[in-house]
Enzyme design. Structure first.
Site, mmCIF file in Angstrom:
data_model
loop_
_atom_site.group_PDB
_atom_site.id
_atom_site.type_symbol
_atom_site.label_atom_id
_atom_site.label_comp_id
_atom_site.label_asym_id
_atom_site.label_seq_id
_atom_site.Cartn_x
_atom_site.Cartn_y
_atom_site.Cartn_z
ATOM 1 N N HIS A 129 0.862 -1.182 0.000
ATOM 2 C CA HIS A 129 0.000 0.000 0.000
ATOM 3 C C HIS A 129 0.897 1.231 0.000
ATOM 4 O O HIS A 129 1.699 1.426 0.913
ATOM 5 C CB HIS A 129 -0.926 0.022 1.219
ATOM 6 C CG HIS A 129 -1.879 1.176 1.204
ATOM 7 N ND1 HIS A 129 -3.144 1.099 0.652
ATOM 8 C CD2 HIS A 129 -1.740 2.456 1.643
ATOM 9 C CE1 HIS A 129 -3.746 2.266 0.774
ATOM 10 N NE2 HIS A 129 -2.910 3.115 1.369
ATOM 11 N N CYS A 130 0.744 2.055 -1.028
ATOM 12 C CA CYS A 130 1.611 3.223 -1.194
ATOM 13 C C CYS A 130 0.892 4.472 -0.694
ATOM 14 O O CYS A 130 -0.088 4.902 -1.311
ATOM 15 C CB CYS A 130 2.009 3.390 -2.651
ATOM 16 S SG CYS A 130 3.115 4.800 -2.934
ATOM 17 N N PRO A 131 1.360 5.080 0.386
ATOM 18 C CA PRO A 131 0.698 6.298 0.880
ATOM 19 C C PRO A 131 0.896 7.488 -0.034
ATOM 20 O O PRO A 131 0.107 8.442 0.003
ATOM 21 C CB PRO A 131 1.361 6.524 2.245
ATOM 22 C CG PRO A 131 2.693 5.849 2.147
ATOM 23 C CD PRO A 131 2.491 4.672 1.248
ATOM 24 N N GLY A 181 -1.862 7.035 -2.384
ATOM 25 C CA GLY A 181 -3.134 6.823 -1.711
ATOM 26 C C GLY A 181 -3.906 5.635 -2.215
ATOM 27 O O GLY A 181 -5.139 5.668 -2.285
#
Length: 345
Positions: free
Chosen positions: A167-169, A172
């Site tokens: 999951h890439c912040p 998003g």
């Protein structure tokens, strides 16, 4: 009034345009990512590129640098949008555990309505075949499905994602089966944009040195060039390193999740087809259609007729229990009892 799928979706996703665009719960971080890209480019175009236009008066070469910068920035932003605003490979949830996987153990009896009946159990894992090898897939308690191979449940989005990478912040969104290609192109293109701005800014300082004689006077004349050189150099380490890391993963046909979980020394990667085929699989195959039609109307599900206590077997011996709805169970048991009395009489 019937609701659409995106309106009743149980994950933490954020939907726009009636379910056509889907973002992760941390979609606000996209604003920071956009600013980190757009602000330096605006400074470059209004300061550095404007000076380079005067340095290359022939054949409008300076304008070419400006146009290339704008077009390449738009390309990077489009890749960012394709990465963050689409279904990454979400696996639909079940409302009930899969009935075809429930097994009944006669050794363990449950007393229901005064009668002994086998207790239904759901195995914690099951085996599937991948490229001729047997692979274990786990049961997801939240989604009530057996996860497909390479699928994992994202704790941020609260969804099972096919070929889950991470999951890439910064975008998003989860990175999975349907957006990994665009994520890699976004990261690698951002690295190229950093190199381009770094080179052009350094070139601008070099021209100013020729005009003013010393590096200090040149930097004083164009502090924006110095800021962009430092900025692009720092971020090049981040996006450039990320690009190299994912090139390594693509060559091994491995995800970030698998790399951190099993390590680089995992020699039993059943998905590895050789370096060339691994790259062709990522860049030269059609993107699989989404498993979800978020714009469709939600279909009403029929409640389970006979509902019982279903125990989920844990491979480590720790069994967890899920209790389903007990609608109509008294009626069903009464009918069963009446049929048995009729047969005995």
């Amino acid at each position: 009034m019937a609701e659409r799928v995106y309106q009743v979706w149980k994950g933490r996703n954020i939907f726009f345009c009636k379910g056509r665009l889907i973002f992760g719960p941390d979609a606000k971080s996209l604003i920071i990512t956009l600013l980190l890209i757009v602000v330096p480019v605006v400074i470059f175009c209004t300061n550095v590129a404007r000076n380079l236009i005067h340095e290359f008066p022939t054949y409008n070469s300076g304008y070419i640098i400006l146009v290339v910068t704008i077009l390449f920035t738009i390309y990077v932003l489009v890749l960012l949008f394709l990465t963050s605003a689409r279904d990454p490979g979400l696996v639909p949830r079940n409302s009930y555990p899969p009935e075809e996987e429930i097994c009944y153990e006669s050794s363990t009896l449950a007393d229901v309505g005064g009668r002994h009946t086998p207790t239904p159990r759901l195995p914690r894992t099951k085996e599937v075949s991948v490229n001729g090898f047997s692979v274990k897939v786990k049961y997801c308690d939240t989604c009530m499905i057996y996860r497909p191979p390479r699928c994992s449940h994202c704790s941020v989005c609260d969804n099972c994602v096919e070929r889950f990478d991470h999951h890439c912040p910064w975008v998003g969104q989860c990175i999975g089966l349907r957006n990994y290609r665009y994520f890699f192109l976004f990261v690698s293109s951002s690295a190229l944009l950093c190199i381009f701005i770094f080179a052009m800014s350094a070139w601008n300082v070099k021209f100013l040195m020729d005009d003013y004689g010393t590096p200090w006077k040149a930097m004083k004349e164009s502090p924006a060039s110095v800021i962009l050189i430092v900025y692009s150099f720092i971020f090049l380490w981040f996006v450039g390193g990320l690009t190299c890391f994912h090139l390594y993963l693509i060559g091994r046909n491995q995800t970030t999740y698998e790399n951190f979980r099993y390590g680089a020394a995992n020699r039993h990667n059943v998905y590895d087809q050789g370096c060339l085929k691994n790259f062709l699989e990522v860049f030269c195959t059609m993107t699989k259609p989404s498993r979800n039609n978020f714009q469709a109307y939600q279909q009403e599900e029929m409640p389970m007729r006979i509902t019982r206590e279903v125990k989920i077997d844990d491979s480590e011996g720790d069994s967890r229990t899920k209790v389903h709805d007990n609608l109509e169970i008294d009626n069903d048991l009464l009918k069963i009892s009446q049929r048995r009395d009729a047969v005995n009489s």
